[in-house]
Design a protein around this motif. Structure first.
Motif, mmCIF file in Angstrom:
data_model
loop_
_atom_site.group_PDB
_atom_site.id
_atom_site.type_symbol
_atom_site.label_atom_id
_atom_site.label_comp_id
_atom_site.label_asym_id
_atom_site.label_seq_id
_atom_site.Cartn_x
_atom_site.Cartn_y
_atom_site.Cartn_z
ATOM 1 N N SER A 32 -5.890 -9.029 4.739
ATOM 2 C CA SER A 32 -6.998 -8.803 3.847
ATOM 3 C C SER A 32 -8.211 -9.643 4.497
ATOM 4 O O SER A 32 -8.099 -10.675 4.609
ATOM 5 N N THR A 33 -9.309 -9.139 4.843
ATOM 6 C CA THR A 33 -10.544 -10.075 5.070
ATOM 7 C C THR A 33 -10.859 -10.925 3.955
ATOM 8 O O THR A 33 -11.446 -11.901 4.044
ATOM 9 N N ASN A 34 -10.603 -10.377 2.830
ATOM 10 C CA ASN A 34 -11.200 -11.266 1.500
ATOM 11 C C ASN A 34 -10.084 -12.346 1.464
ATOM 12 O O ASN A 34 -10.562 -13.497 1.344
ATOM 13 N N SER A 55 -9.037 -3.508 11.363
ATOM 14 C CA SER A 55 -8.139 -2.716 10.506
ATOM 15 C C SER A 55 -7.567 -3.940 9.419
ATOM 16 O O SER A 55 -7.410 -5.051 10.001
ATOM 17 N N GLN A 56 -7.069 -3.215 8.632
ATOM 18 C CA GLN A 56 -6.570 -4.212 7.375
ATOM 19 C C GLN A 56 -5.044 -3.957 7.126
ATOM 20 O O GLN A 56 -4.934 -2.217 6.745
ATOM 21 N N THR A 57 -3.892 -4.644 6.946
ATOM 22 C CA THR A 57 -2.724 -3.980 6.537
ATOM 23 C C THR A 57 -2.526 -4.100 5.180
ATOM 24 O O THR A 57 -1.677 -3.289 4.303
ATOM 25 N N LYS A 58 -3.474 -4.828 4.580
ATOM 26 C CA LYS A 58 -3.299 -5.048 2.866
ATOM 27 C C LYS A 58 -4.733 -5.351 2.174
ATOM 28 O O LYS A 58 -5.089 -5.904 1.429
ATOM 29 N N GLY A 59 -5.591 -4.081 2.997
ATOM 30 C CA GLY A 59 -6.923 -4.135 2.133
ATOM 31 C C GLY A 59 -6.898 -3.860 0.733
ATOM 32 O O GLY A 59 -5.986 -2.972 0.306
ATOM 33 N N LYS A 60 -7.515 -4.670 0.004
ATOM 34 C CA LYS A 60 -7.422 -4.539 -1.529
ATOM 35 C C LYS A 60 -8.677 -4.006 -1.947
ATOM 36 O O LYS A 60 -10.075 -4.276 -1.714
ATOM 37 N N GLY A 61 -8.574 -3.347 -3.206
ATOM 38 C CA GLY A 61 -9.559 -3.100 -4.321
ATOM 39 C C GLY A 61 -9.388 -3.934 -5.559
ATOM 40 O O GLY A 61 -8.651 -4.939 -5.311
ATOM 41 N N ARG A 62 -10.056 -3.498 -6.595
ATOM 42 C CA ARG A 62 -9.958 -4.299 -7.721
ATOM 43 C C ARG A 62 -8.511 -3.986 -8.338
ATOM 44 O O ARG A 62 -8.027 -2.837 -8.038
ATOM 45 N N GLN A 64 -5.332 -4.810 -8.176
ATOM 46 C CA GLN A 64 -4.335 -4.703 -7.148
ATOM 47 C C GLN A 64 -4.379 -3.445 -6.512
ATOM 48 O O GLN A 64 -3.305 -2.948 -6.128
ATOM 49 N N ARG A 65 -5.585 -2.616 -6.609
ATOM 50 C CA ARG A 65 -5.411 -1.333 -6.080
ATOM 51 C C ARG A 65 -5.674 -1.628 -4.550
ATOM 52 O O ARG A 65 -6.076 -2.693 -4.059
ATOM 53 N N GLU A 66 -5.144 -0.428 -3.889
ATOM 54 C CA GLU A 66 -5.225 -0.784 -2.276
ATOM 55 C C GLU A 66 -6.556 0.091 -1.767
ATOM 56 O O GLU A 66 -7.030 0.844 -2.215
ATOM 57 N N TRP A 67 -6.935 -0.444 -0.418
ATOM 58 C CA TRP A 67 -8.182 -0.037 0.168
ATOM 59 C C TRP A 67 -7.476 0.397 1.383
ATOM 60 O O TRP A 67 -7.082 -0.345 2.336
ATOM 61 N N HIS A 68 -7.603 1.963 1.654
ATOM 62 C CA HIS A 68 -7.284 2.229 2.833
ATOM 63 C C HIS A 68 -7.957 1.859 3.989
ATOM 64 O O HIS A 68 -9.329 2.126 4.173
ATOM 65 N N SER A 69 -7.389 1.103 5.006
ATOM 66 C CA SER A 69 -8.261 0.370 5.906
ATOM 67 C C SER A 69 -7.620 0.695 7.412
ATOM 68 O O SER A 69 -7.036 -0.163 8.280
ATOM 69 N N PRO A 118 -19.488 -0.094 -11.618
ATOM 70 C CA PRO A 118 -20.015 -1.534 -11.189
ATOM 71 C C PRO A 118 -20.365 -1.499 -9.653
ATOM 72 O O PRO A 118 -21.404 -2.087 -9.502
ATOM 73 N N ASN A 119 -19.837 -0.929 -8.918
ATOM 74 C CA ASN A 119 -19.619 -1.515 -7.401
ATOM 75 C C ASN A 119 -19.309 -0.064 -6.430
ATOM 76 O O ASN A 119 -18.919 -0.790 -5.134
ATOM 77 N N ASP A 120 -19.578 1.016 -6.763
ATOM 78 C CA ASP A 120 -19.379 1.995 -5.760
ATOM 79 C C ASP A 120 -20.558 2.517 -5.198
ATOM 80 O O ASP A 120 -21.785 2.542 -5.911
ATOM 81 N N ILE A 131 -16.806 -2.538 -2.908
ATOM 82 C CA ILE A 131 -17.103 -4.089 -2.893
ATOM 83 C C ILE A 131 -16.165 -4.514 -3.813
ATOM 84 O O ILE A 131 -15.774 -4.299 -4.842
ATOM 85 N N LEU A 132 -15.626 -5.590 -3.153
ATOM 86 C CA LEU A 132 -14.758 -6.610 -4.138
ATOM 87 C C LEU A 132 -15.277 -8.070 -3.965
ATOM 88 O O LEU A 132 -15.202 -8.541 -2.946
ATOM 89 N N ALA A 133 -15.823 -8.421 -5.177
ATOM 90 C CA ALA A 133 -16.210 -9.962 -5.178
ATOM 91 C C ALA A 133 -15.253 -10.924 -5.686
ATOM 92 O O ALA A 133 -14.839 -10.473 -6.797
ATOM 93 N N ILE A 149 -16.456 -6.058 1.873
ATOM 94 C CA ILE A 149 -16.951 -4.683 1.763
ATOM 95 C C ILE A 149 -16.555 -3.771 2.759
ATOM 96 O O ILE A 149 -16.083 -4.237 3.813
ATOM 97 N N GLY A 150 -16.157 -2.696 2.285
ATOM 98 C CA GLY A 150 -15.379 -1.718 3.028
ATOM 99 C C GLY A 150 -16.424 -0.371 3.163
ATOM 100 O O GLY A 150 -16.550 0.010 2.073
ATOM 101 N N ILE A 151 -16.470 -0.030 4.317
ATOM 102 C CA ILE A 151 -17.213 0.970 4.538
ATOM 103 C C ILE A 151 -16.693 2.092 5.363
ATOM 104 O O ILE A 151 -16.270 1.707 6.663
#
Ligand code: BT5
Length: 274
Positions: A32-34, A55-62, A64-69, A118-120, A131-133, A149-151
């Motif tokens: 995860s870049t974060n 690419s990310q193998t464990k991209g995260k959302g808020r 503990q959700r997953e961000w498809h990466s 809040p952040n979509d 967006i995950l801060a 930031i994932g776009i």
């Protein structure tokens, strides 16, 4: 898939000396870049350092959700910021990021973009960016914020997992053409720096005004899920902490600091009094 449109050396050359991007850590694959940026910041990396991955193998959302990466098609980046802010005002940075992302995407896809608290960032009503801060505080100040930031840039509909097919989109899906991730990411950092300077020098009001102008949910009836709680009401705006202001059916004004929002469709032919 090739990643010819994201070249480490070109990125470093083009971003040299910039407020955001003067120091680039590029990974072809990362968990995860974060997480990487958090470690770098904790070890003292300066403001404006960025982590970018193909690419990310464990991209995260808020939560503990997953961000498809997947590789080769999207942007995954985390920016280290050290704003002079009180921790309670830190959500201003996520609001600012939404504005900066939406404004830059609007250059590539005019008149399709809007924001959802809040952040979509939504393109034609579907999520194109998350967006995950995350932050670390010391005493009563922000020590650093990691702005992740994932776009979705060039990902096809077919490459999306089933669970997001109906809710997500990409710039390529909506415009029918491939877009240079490099051009987009350089523009994004530039625009982020512009809004960050505005926030640091002039306070939150310009950021807030711009956010409100791109958020059609304001004025609408919305439902917010926050943990196990669900509240609904008319969205009135956001406050200085980035919280959503709601007017409930009982005419109470409340503030919500976190949650997932849905715009409620007005029911036709309401029975009088309901
Ligand atoms: C977010 O969380 O939207 C924040 C996503 C932040 C991702 C970036 S990528 C760079 C940096 N490094 C990280 O590890 N993370 C950040 P949230 O609001 O909780 O939304 C997550 C939900 O969005 C998931 O549960 C899915 O329903 C949906 N989703 C997952 N991947 C998606 C994608 N690629 N595009 C659109 N929606 C997606």
């Amino acid at each position: 898939m090739c990643n010819m449109d994201l070249n480490e050396e070109t990125l470093k050359n083009k971003l040299a000396g910039k407020l955001i991007g003067h120091k680039v850590y590029y990974f072809s694959e990362i968990d995860s870049t974060n997480d990487e940026a958090f470690e770098l910041a904790a070890a003292g990396s300066p403001e404006g350092t960025v982590v970018i991955a193909n690419s990310q193998t464990k991209g995260k959302g808020r939560l503990q959700r997953e961000w498809h990466s997947p590789s080769g098609s999207n942007i995954y980046t985390s920016i280290i910021l050290r704003p002079d802010l009180k921790p309670e005002n830190a959500p201003q940075i996520s609001i600012l990021a939404g504005v900066a992302v939406a404004e830059i995407i609007d250059n590539f896809c005019p008149d399709m973009i809007n924001l959802k608290w809040p952040n979509d960032v939504l393109l034609q009503g579907k999520k194109v960016c998350g967006i995950l801060a995350q932050m670390k505080t010391s005493a009563s100040r922000v020590d650093f914020i990691i702005l992740g930031i994932g776009i979705n840039v060039n990902i096809d509909y077919n490459q999306m997992p089933q669970d997001i097919k109906n809710t997500a989109t990409s710039l390529a899906i909506e415009t029918g053409r491939k877009i240079s991730r490099q051009e987009l990411i350089i523009g994004l950092y530039e625009n982020m720096a512009k809004w960050y300077k505005k926030l640091m020098e002039g306070g939150f009001s310009a950021v807030k005004e711009k956010w409100l102008s791109m958020a059609p949910m304001i004025g609408q009836r919305v439902q917010i899920m926050s943990g196990n709680e669900v509240v609904s009401g008319k969205a009135l705006g956001i406050d200085e902490q980035g919280s959503l202001l709601l007017l409930t059916a009982e005419n109470r004004r409340i503030k919500i600091s976190a949650g997932d929002a849905t715009i409620l469709k007005e029911t036709q032919n309401n029975v009088a009094g309901n």
